[in-house]
Design a protein around this motif. Sequence first.
Motif, short mmCIF file in Angstrom:
data_model
loop_
_atom_site.label_atom_id
_atom_site.label_comp_id
_atom_site.label_asym_id
_atom_site.label_seq_id
_atom_site.Cartn_x
_atom_site.Cartn_y
_atom_site.Cartn_z
N HIS A 8 46.29 28.45 19.80
CA HIS A 8 46.06 28.74 18.83
C HIS A 8 45.62 27.88 17.64
N THR A 9 44.48 27.56 17.30
CA THR A 9 43.46 26.86 16.94
C THR A 9 44.98 25.28 16.18
N ALA A 10 45.56 25.96 15.97
CA ALA A 10 46.56 25.03 15.14
C ALA A 10 47.05 24.34 15.83
N ASP A 11 47.45 24.96 16.97
CA ASP A 11 47.93 23.95 18.04
C ASP A 11 47.86 23.25 18.92
N LEU A 12 46.36 23.00 18.64
CA LEU A 12 45.17 22.31 19.97
C LEU A 12 45.33 20.72 19.34
N ASP A 13 45.90 19.59 20.15
CA ASP A 13 46.41 18.68 19.82
C ASP A 13 45.13 17.64 19.90
N PRO A 14 44.60 16.94 18.62
CA PRO A 14 43.30 15.85 18.55
C PRO A 14 42.67 15.91 20.21
N THR A 15 43.44 15.24 21.00
CA THR A 15 42.68 14.87 22.02
C THR A 15 41.78 16.26 22.57
N THR A 16 42.26 17.06 23.02
CA THR A 16 42.43 18.93 23.24
C THR A 16 41.06 19.19 22.67
N THR A 17 40.95 18.89 21.45
CA THR A 17 40.15 19.93 20.66
C THR A 17 38.66 18.60 20.48
N LYS A 18 38.83 17.43 20.40
CA LYS A 18 37.81 16.71 21.03
C LYS A 18 36.91 16.95 22.61
N ALA A 19 38.03 17.31 23.64
CA ALA A 19 37.31 17.88 24.88
C ALA A 19 37.05 19.21 24.93
N VAL A 20 37.73 20.03 24.57
CA VAL A 20 36.26 21.11 23.81
C VAL A 20 35.18 21.25 23.24
N HIS A 21 35.57 20.27 22.23
CA HIS A 21 34.52 20.14 21.30
C HIS A 21 32.68 19.57 22.52
N THR A 22 33.41 18.54 23.18
CA THR A 22 32.24 17.82 24.13
C THR A 22 32.21 18.56 25.43
N LEU A 23 33.05 18.88 25.89
CA LEU A 23 32.39 20.57 27.09
C LEU A 23 31.66 21.25 26.65
N LEU A 24 32.02 22.20 25.53
CA LEU A 24 30.68 22.54 24.59
C LEU A 24 29.18 22.12 24.38
N GLN A 25 29.34 20.60 24.13
CA GLN A 25 28.39 20.19 23.61
C GLN A 25 27.37 20.14 24.96
N ASP A 26 27.80 19.74 25.97
CA ASP A 26 27.81 19.26 27.15
C ASP A 26 27.19 21.43 28.01
N ALA A 27 27.91 22.01 27.70
CA ALA A 27 27.42 23.29 28.39
C ALA A 27 25.84 23.78 27.43
N PHE A 28 26.12 24.00 26.24
CA PHE A 28 25.05 25.06 25.64
C PHE A 28 24.16 23.94 25.02
N ASP A 29 22.80 24.09 25.64
CA ASP A 29 21.99 22.97 24.50
C ASP A 29 21.85 22.78 23.28
N GLU A 30 22.15 23.82 21.80
CA GLU A 30 22.67 22.95 20.83
C GLU A 30 23.69 23.39 20.69
N LEU A 31 24.77 22.95 19.74
CA LEU A 31 25.86 22.68 19.24
C LEU A 31 26.10 22.86 18.31
N SER A 32 25.69 23.59 16.64
CA SER A 32 25.52 23.36 15.90
C SER A 32 27.70 23.20 15.06
N GLU A 33 27.28 22.89 14.00
CA GLU A 33 28.36 22.38 13.39
C GLU A 33 29.20 24.14 13.04
N GLN A 34 28.06 24.82 12.85
CA GLN A 34 28.25 26.21 12.15
C GLN A 34 28.66 26.74 13.77
N ASP A 35 28.32 26.78 14.72
CA ASP A 35 28.57 27.06 16.22
C ASP A 35 29.87 26.94 16.56
N TRP A 36 30.32 25.50 16.31
CA TRP A 36 31.72 25.14 16.63
C TRP A 36 32.88 25.64 15.37
#
Length: 176
Positions: A8-36
Amino acid sequence: MTDIRAVHTADLDPTTTKAVHTLLQDAFDELSEQDWDHCLGGVHVLAREGDDLIGHASVVQRQLLHGGRALRAGYVEAVAVHGGHRRRGIGGLLMAEIERVVRGAYDLGALGAGDEGALLYASRGWQRWRGPTSALTPAGVERTPQEDGSIFVLPVDVPLDLTGELTCDHRAGGLW
């Protein structure tokens, strides 16, 4: 070996949250804050090889209107596999866990797909919505014709008319 884990989102540690965000930024041409924001608040399925995050998908609760009923939908967001790990079945592993969550907690699953993702979803039994799509907005129900043909559903226990109208709840950014 690939490790698949639901968190669950509540159980993601900050390092994993950052890794997810980075993966999504790399995977999608545009990742807006709303998409996140759209992928937060539900269950994240993470694919790891060792310490490396190589894939992600999330499912969040939304309300869809169909056939005069409000349906609790497990809406799939942010499905991505690291470029160096694609075409190895990781997307299928992510979706298998997402589908387990959807079948256990929701009336149906739903997602918006581009051409590349549509092949994966269709191969797993997701069905293309053939009817008109709309969104419930502050101004009322508004048609979303640009989304027609790109919405897929995974029926669970509720009968669906795939040619009928499907209306999503309102949210900031991309409605679907």
